[in-house]
Motif scaffolding. Structure first.
Motif, PDB file in Angstrom:
ATOM      1  N   GLN A   6       0.810  -1.208   0.000  1.00 33.82           N
ATOM      2  CA  GLN A   6       0.000   0.000   0.000  1.00 33.82           C
ATOM      3  C   GLN A   6       0.850   1.267   0.000  1.00 33.82           C
ATOM      4  O   GLN A   6       0.445   2.301  -0.510  1.00 33.82           O
ATOM      5  N   GLU A   7       2.052   1.179   0.581  1.00 31.90           N
ATOM      6  CA  GLU A   7       2.928   2.346   0.642  1.00 31.90           C
ATOM      7  C   GLU A   7       3.780   2.504  -0.611  1.00 31.90           C
ATOM      8  O   GLU A   7       4.402   3.536  -0.829  1.00 31.90           O
ATOM      9  N   SER A   8       3.836   1.461  -1.434  1.00 28.00           N
ATOM     10  CA  SER A   8       4.654   1.505  -2.646  1.00 28.00           C
ATOM     11  C   SER A   8       3.934   2.268  -3.751  1.00 28.00           C
ATOM     12  O   SER A   8       2.822   1.909  -4.146  1.00 28.00           O
ATOM     13  N   VAL A   9       4.572   3.313  -4.272  1.00 27.88           N
ATOM     14  CA  VAL A   9       3.950   4.168  -5.281  1.00 27.88           C
ATOM     15  C   VAL A   9       3.723   3.403  -6.582  1.00 27.88           C
ATOM     16  O   VAL A   9       2.708   3.578  -7.258  1.00 27.88           O
ATOM     17  N   PHE A  10       4.676   2.535  -6.933  1.00 27.40           N
ATOM     18  CA  PHE A  10       4.619   1.859  -8.227  1.00 27.40           C
ATOM     19  C   PHE A  10       4.150   0.413  -8.130  1.00 27.40           C
ATOM     20  O   PHE A  10       4.397  -0.380  -9.033  1.00 27.40           O
ATOM     21  N   PHE A  11       3.457   0.076  -7.047  1.00 24.92           N
ATOM     22  CA  PHE A  11       2.966  -1.287  -6.887  1.00 24.92           C
ATOM     23  C   PHE A  11       2.063  -1.692  -8.054  1.00 24.92           C
ATOM     24  O   PHE A  11       2.179  -2.791  -8.609  1.00 24.92           O
ATOM     25  N   GLY A  12       1.150  -0.793  -8.455  1.00 26.48           N
ATOM     26  CA  GLY A  12       0.214  -1.096  -9.532  1.00 26.48           C
ATOM     27  C   GLY A  12       0.918  -1.397 -10.844  1.00 26.48           C
ATOM     28  O   GLY A  12       0.555  -2.326 -11.563  1.00 26.48           O
ATOM     29  N   VAL A  13       1.957  -0.614 -11.145  1.00 33.21           N
ATOM     30  CA  VAL A  13       2.744  -0.840 -12.368  1.00 33.21           C
ATOM     31  C   VAL A  13       3.443  -2.184 -12.289  1.00 33.21           C
ATOM     32  O   VAL A  13       3.437  -2.974 -13.243  1.00 33.21           O
ATOM     33  N   PHE A  14       4.047  -2.466 -11.136  1.00 32.75           N
ATOM     34  CA  PHE A  14       4.808  -3.702 -10.947  1.00 32.75           C
ATOM     35  C   PHE A  14       3.929  -4.936 -11.131  1.00 32.75           C
ATOM     36  O   PHE A  14       4.271  -5.851 -11.898  1.00 32.75           O
ATOM     37  N   ILE A  15       2.780  -4.973 -10.474  1.00 29.83           N
ATOM     38  CA  ILE A  15       1.913  -6.155 -10.556  1.00 29.83           C
ATOM     39  C   ILE A  15       1.324  -6.298 -11.951  1.00 29.83           C
ATOM     40  O   ILE A  15       1.167  -7.409 -12.472  1.00 29.83           O
ATOM     41  N   SER A  16       1.033  -5.168 -12.609  1.00 28.48           N
ATOM     42  CA  SER A  16       0.484  -5.216 -13.968  1.00 28.48           C
ATOM     43  C   SER A  16       1.487  -5.810 -14.945  1.00 28.48           C
ATOM     44  O   SER A  16       1.153  -6.673 -15.759  1.00 28.48           O
ATOM     45  N   LEU A  17       2.728  -5.344 -14.862  1.00 29.68           N
ATOM     46  CA  LEU A  17       3.766  -5.834 -15.773  1.00 29.68           C
ATOM     47  C   LEU A  17       4.114  -7.301 -15.490  1.00 29.68           C
ATOM     48  O   LEU A  17       4.315  -8.093 -16.420  1.00 29.68           O
ATOM     49  N   CYS A  18       4.160  -7.659 -14.203  1.00 29.08           N
ATOM     50  CA  CYS A  18       4.487  -9.048 -13.838  1.00 29.08           C
ATOM     51  C   CYS A  18       3.419 -10.020 -14.347  1.00 29.08           C
ATOM     52  O   CYS A  18       3.745 -11.060 -14.931  1.00 29.08           O
ATOM     53  N   THR A  19       2.158  -9.680 -14.123  1.00 28.01           N
ATOM     54  CA  THR A  19       1.084 -10.574 -14.557  1.00 28.01           C
ATOM     55  C   THR A  19       1.009 -10.664 -16.083  1.00 28.01           C
ATOM     56  O   THR A  19       0.703 -11.711 -16.641  1.00 28.01           O
ATOM     57  N   THR A  45      -4.267 -10.475 -11.799  1.00 27.58           N
ATOM     58  CA  THR A  45      -4.287  -9.265 -10.959  1.00 27.58           C
ATOM     59  C   THR A  45      -5.459  -9.306  -9.985  1.00 27.58           C
ATOM     60  O   THR A  45      -5.310  -8.970  -8.794  1.00 27.58           O
ATOM     61  N   ILE A  46      -6.622  -9.737 -10.468  1.00 23.68           N
ATOM     62  CA  ILE A  46      -7.802  -9.843  -9.598  1.00 23.68           C
ATOM     63  C   ILE A  46      -7.542 -10.840  -8.480  1.00 23.68           C
ATOM     64  O   ILE A  46      -7.835 -10.569  -7.296  1.00 23.68           O
ATOM     65  N   VAL A  47      -6.978 -11.995  -8.836  1.00 19.22           N
ATOM     66  CA  VAL A  47      -6.679 -13.029  -7.829  1.00 19.22           C
ATOM     67  C   VAL A  47      -5.703 -12.479  -6.783  1.00 19.22           C
ATOM     68  O   VAL A  47      -5.871 -12.694  -5.574  1.00 19.22           O
ATOM     69  N   PHE A  48      -4.683 -11.761  -7.240  1.00 20.40           N
ATOM     70  CA  PHE A  48      -3.687 -11.194  -6.330  1.00 20.40           C
ATOM     71  C   PHE A  48      -4.321 -10.189  -5.375  1.00 20.40           C
ATOM     72  O   PHE A  48      -4.079 -10.216  -4.160  1.00 20.40           O
ATOM     73  N   LEU A  49      -5.127  -9.282  -5.914  1.00 24.40           N
ATOM     74  CA  LEU A  49      -5.756  -8.248  -5.081  1.00 24.40           C
ATOM     75  C   LEU A  49      -6.704  -8.857  -4.056  1.00 24.40           C
ATOM     76  O   LEU A  49      -6.724  -8.448  -2.889  1.00 24.40           O
ATOM     77  N   VAL A  50      -7.475  -9.848  -4.496  1.00 28.51           N
ATOM     78  CA  VAL A  50      -8.410 -10.506  -3.579  1.00 28.51           C
ATOM     79  C   VAL A  50      -7.637 -11.317  -2.532  1.00 28.51           C
ATOM     80  O   VAL A  50      -7.955 -11.295  -1.341  1.00 28.51           O
ATOM     81  N   GLY A  51      -6.607 -12.038  -2.991  1.00 24.52           N
ATOM     82  CA  GLY A  51      -5.826 -12.880  -2.090  1.00 24.52           C
ATOM     83  C   GLY A  51      -5.144 -12.099  -0.984  1.00 24.52           C
ATOM     84  O   GLY A  51      -5.060 -12.563   0.165  1.00 24.52           O
TER      85      GLY A  51
END
Length: 230
Positions: A6-19, A45-51
């Motif tokens: 939650q504190e990571s600014v680029f978390f969304g970019v990271f998870i999007s690119l990884c998936t 991404t949905i599974v990760f966010l829910v998990g």
């Protein structure tokens, strides 16, 4: 872990690119239309966010930086179009006719579904821009007093579906002409369809990129008329 994310600014970019990379790897190993990198990326991404019990707003706060690349990447579509300009000049009547036919088919199908399933007016107009790019589709939906969130969801689903089933449709109907493939994908599945068209070939990508812009303009003109039918 959750606090760090939650504190990571680029978390969304990271998870999007990884998936998405996971999706690309699966596509290379399993040559099957449903193993589409974009579809796999969304599901993962949905599974990760829910998990990890992470709300969408936290994810979107970082993922929004990816959208900054949307405009320059769209402009880059002008390059293959310029390279295929001679084909465009030679076949412009067929290309424009194909795009117009695609836009009319989309609008008529939405109208028929609305009649069969007794859609309310707001639901009906929310589906009219389903086959054009999100930026234009949101404006059309808002102008027609539709549900913009529904329009966005439908546009995304339409794009993914077109991306996934395109090659299967080509095989079933024996469509081999590159220009026809590109026009069909760009008109029916906007940017996601164009991504697939670029995978198939340079001519397909160029024609699909052109079709995104033209179909958007045609839909903006046609949508107010079709909106009055229900």
């Amino acid at each position: 872990m959750k606090d760090f994310i939650q504190e990571s600014v680029f978390f969304g970019v990271f998870i999007s690119l990884c998936t998405y990379e996971i999706g690309l790897l699966l596509k290379k190993k399993v040559n099957f239309p449903l193993f589409n990198p974009l579809l796999i990326s969304i599901a993962a991404t949905i599974v990760f966010l829910v998990g990890f019990d992470i709300d969408y707003a936290t994810y979107e706060e970082g993922a929004k930086y990816l959208s900054y690349f949307l405009t320059p990447s769209t402009v880059c579509l002008a390059i293959p179009l310029h390279q295929q300009f001679e084909k465009l000049k030679k076949n412009w009547v067929a290309i424009l006719s194909g795009i117009l036919a695609g836009c009319l088919t989309s609008a008529i199908c939405v109208f028929l579904f609305a009649v069969v399933f007794s859609y309310e007016h707001k639901e009906y107009v929310s589906l009219l821009p389903k086959s054009i790019t999100t930026a234009i589709g949101m404006g059309v939906s808002e102008e027609l007093n539709g549900y913009v969130t529904i329009s966005v969801a439908v546009i995304v689903v339409t794009g993914i579906l077109g991306n996934v089933i395109a090659e299967m449709i080509y095989k079933i109907f024996h469509i081999t002409e590159p220009i026809a493939k590109g026009v069909a994908l760009g008109t029916s599945a906007h940017a996601m369809g164009t991504a697939k068209a670029l995978e198939i070939g340079e001519i397909e990508g160029a024609m699909s990129g052109l079709s995104i812009a033209v179909s958007g303009v045609i839909t903006v003109v046609l949508a107010p008329f079709f909106a009055t039918l229900i």
